[in-house]
Structures are given as structure tokens and as C-alpha cells.
Enzyme design. Structure first.
Site, PDB file in Angstrom:
ATOM      1  N   GLU A 103       0.759  -1.094   0.025  1.00 32.70           N
ATOM      2  CA  GLU A 103      -0.020   0.041  -0.080  1.00 32.70           C
ATOM      3  C   GLU A 103       0.853   1.336  -0.044  1.00 32.70           C
ATOM      4  OE1 GLU A 103      -2.500   1.246  -0.661  1.00 32.70           O
ATOM      5  OE2 GLU A 103      -4.281   0.436   0.212  1.00 32.70           O
ATOM      6  N   ASP A 104       0.289   2.311  -0.596  1.00 31.71           N
ATOM      7  CA  ASP A 104       0.867   3.585  -0.414  1.00 31.71           C
ATOM      8  C   ASP A 104       0.843   4.623   0.712  1.00 31.71           C
ATOM      9  OD1 ASP A 104      -1.768   3.716  -0.750  1.00 31.71           O
ATOM     10  OD2 ASP A 104      -1.761   5.482  -2.499  1.00 31.71           O
ATOM     11  N   ASP A 107      -4.513   5.309   6.265  1.00 31.27           N
ATOM     12  CA  ASP A 107      -5.147   6.813   6.418  1.00 31.27           C
ATOM     13  C   ASP A 107      -6.205   6.601   7.709  1.00 31.27           C
ATOM     14  OD1 ASP A 107      -5.671   9.547   6.683  1.00 31.27           O
ATOM     15  OD2 ASP A 107      -6.899   9.707   5.013  1.00 31.27           O
ATOM     16  N   ASP A 163      -1.719  10.866  -5.305  1.00 29.02           N
ATOM     17  CA  ASP A 163      -2.327  12.136  -5.893  1.00 29.02           C
ATOM     18  C   ASP A 163      -3.156  12.984  -5.193  1.00 29.02           C
ATOM     19  OD1 ASP A 163      -4.455  10.363  -5.656  1.00 29.02           O
ATOM     20  OD2 ASP A 163      -5.467  11.353  -7.081  1.00 29.02           O
TER      21      ASP A 163
HETATM   22  P1  IMP Z   1      -8.005   4.966   4.190  1.00 28.27           P
HETATM   23  O1  IMP Z   1      -8.873   3.782   3.338  1.00 28.27           O
HETATM   24  O2  IMP Z   1      -8.517   5.964   4.904  1.00 28.27           O
HETATM   25  O3  IMP Z   1      -6.716   4.162   4.873  1.00 28.27           O
HETATM   26  O4  IMP Z   1      -7.241   5.571   2.745  1.00 28.27           O
HETATM   27  C1  IMP Z   1      -6.517   4.917   2.182  1.00 28.27           C
HETATM   28  C2  IMP Z   1      -6.273   5.698   0.749  1.00 28.27           C
HETATM   29  O5  IMP Z   1      -6.644   7.172   0.741  1.00 28.27           O
HETATM   30  C3  IMP Z   1      -4.903   5.669   0.177  1.00 28.27           C
HETATM   31  O6  IMP Z   1      -4.694   4.505  -0.431  1.00 28.27           O
HETATM   32  C4  IMP Z   1      -4.872   6.883  -0.678  1.00 28.27           C
HETATM   33  O7  IMP Z   1      -5.387   6.763  -1.924  1.00 28.27           O
HETATM   34  C5  IMP Z   1      -5.671   7.906  -0.145  1.00 28.27           C
HETATM   35  N1  IMP Z   1      -5.052   8.956   1.044  1.00 28.27           N
HETATM   36  C6  IMP Z   1      -5.130   8.948   2.067  1.00 28.27           C
HETATM   37  N2  IMP Z   1      -4.272  10.074   2.519  1.00 28.27           N
HETATM   38  C7  IMP Z   1      -3.868  10.358   1.723  1.00 28.27           C
HETATM   39  C8  IMP Z   1      -2.626  11.538   1.195  1.00 28.27           C
HETATM   40  O8  IMP Z   1      -2.143  12.309   2.320  1.00 28.27           O
HETATM   41  N3  IMP Z   1      -2.320  11.820   0.105  1.00 28.27           N
HETATM   42  C9  IMP Z   1      -2.694  10.947  -1.031  1.00 28.27           C
HETATM   43  N4  IMP Z   1      -3.759  10.161  -1.030  1.00 28.27           N
HETATM   44  C10 IMP Z   1      -4.169   9.829   0.578  1.00 28.27           C
HETATM   45 MG    MG Z   2      -4.256   3.703  -2.237  1.00 28.50          MG
END
Ligand code: IMP
Ligand code: MG
Length: 185
Positions: A103-104, A107, A163
Site C-alpha cells: 500500500e501507498d 489513513d 495524488d
Molecule cells: P484509508 O482507507 O482512509 O486508509 O485511505 C487509504 C487511501 O486514501 C490511500 O490508499 C490513498 O489513496 C488515500 N490517501 C489517504 N491519505 C492520503 C494523502 O495524504 N495523500 C494522497 N492520498 C491519500
Molecule cells: Mg491507495
């Protein structure tokens, strides 16, 4: 490094630092899967993890198979909307496989949690998640990656695949996006 993009406040990881993080991640995975009897399936979540994924699997010595998924929970906003939508599914079966999710960024944790449940629900024999970035302060569900390269606070970062509204993905470094860019719309 040459001048940073005008929309960025500062650099979080330079190209050289990213290369080091890639190396550490590949070594951690090689160590974990050194005695495996069958090649793990490395899964990349498009599009954000594409560069990290490619660099990590190429730096690994363990034979791995590759697959990709496109999921969305964000639209063009900078806040997660919760429920994961599968845009493009895997082309292989995860049943009986060791799955490595690359994963990148983690969050809220929603994507990671839902993907873990999805793969284990489909019969994966193990699930391991590695992430380039982790925002622990933003977590809304109880989950963490098994290996995380870099913790960051509540900032929005772009570059090296990440992005904002599909922009900045091909910057070779990662930086913090200026607030006025994502708060103006
Ligand atoms: P989660 O499901 O809230 O953990 O979010 C995961 C996805 O949100 C990541 O794989 C990213 O695509 C996007 N995301 C969350 N924070 C960032 C950020 O700071 N920059 C870019 N994309 C983000
Ligand atoms: Mg992602």
C-alpha cells in the site's frame, strides 16, 4: 534536489530516501517469506501504490507473483468516504495463498481493513500488509500494517504515486501539499 513543485510546502521523502525505504521493505518481506513453500501473491492497489509496488517487488529476492486491484473510497476529495468500492478486481484467486498487500498509505484504515477481510474471506492462508506511509492519528478502525516505512501527521501528501485529484502522481519524491490547494475548492 532541483526546485520542488510550487504547490508543495516541503519534501517528506526525497528520491534517495524513497530508494532506502524500498530496500528496507523488500528486506523485511524477504526475511518474512524466506522459508515459504509457494510464491506469495503481491497485490498492488492502483493507482497510488504503483511505483512503490514495482520498486519493492523488484528489490525482493523471494519469488512473488503479481496482481492488481483498483479500489476507491475517495472520489476527488481529501477525506475518505468509508465503504470500499472495487473498480477492478484481481485476475487471480487468493485461496490458499500468502497475500502481500503493498500500500501507498494507511489513513483511516478503511481500505486496509476491508481488503484484509476480503482476501481472508476468499480463503487466503495469510495476509501481510506493508505500507510506505502511515497516518496513525487519522485511524478510525483498529488496524495497522505489519510494516510501515514512515509515519506522518495529519497532512496531505502527494508524489511517488500519491495524488490529489489525480495530480502530482509522477513527482519522483513525496511532499506535503499546501493547504490552500486542497481547501480552495
Ligand atoms: P484509508 O482507507 O482512509 O486508509 O485511505 C487509504 C487511501 O486514501 C490511500 O490508499 C490513498 O489513496 C488515500 N490517501 C489517504 N491519505 C492520503 C494523502 O495524504 N495523500 C494522497 N492520498 C491519500
Ligand atoms: Mg491507495
Amino acid at each position: 534536489m532541483s526546485k520542488i513543485h510550487k504547490d508543495l510546502q516541503c519534501v517528506v521523502l526525497s528520491e534517495e530516501q524513497l530508494a532506502q525505504k524500498v530496500k528496507e521493505t523488500a528486506e523485511w518481506l524477504d526475511n518474512k517469506f524466506s522459508n515459504t513453500d509457494a510464491p506469495p501473491l503481491a497485490i498492488g492497489v492502483l493507482k497510488g501504490s504503483v511505483f512503490f509496488f514495482c520498486d519493492v517487488v523488484r528489490a525482493m529476492k523471494t519469488p512473488v507473483q503479481l496482481d492488481f486491484m483498483t479500489v476507491s473510497s475517495y472520489g476527488n476529495a481529501s477525506e475518505s468516504s468509508g465503504k470500499l468500492k472495487i473498480i477492478t478486481d484481481l485476475s487471480s484467486s487468493v485461496a490458499g495463498r500468502d497475500v502481500i498487500l503493498i500500500e501507498d498509505i494507511v489513513d483511516s484504515g478503511n481500505t486496509l481493513l476491508q481488503l484484509r477481510d476480503l482476501f481472508l474471506g476468499r480463503g487466503a492462508r495469510s495476509f501481510t500488509a506493508v505500507t510506505l506511509f502511515d497516518k496513525p492519528a487519522r485511524r478510525t478502525v483498529p488496524i495497522r500494517a505489519d510494516f510501515s516505512c514512515q509515519e506522518i501527521g495529519d497532512e496531505f501528501i502527494v508524489g511517488f504515486g500519491l495524488d490529489f485529484a489525480q495530480k502530482y502522481r509522477n513527482l519522483p519524491y513525496v511532499g506535503i501539499l499546501k493547504r490552500e490547494i486542497y481547501e480552495k475548492k
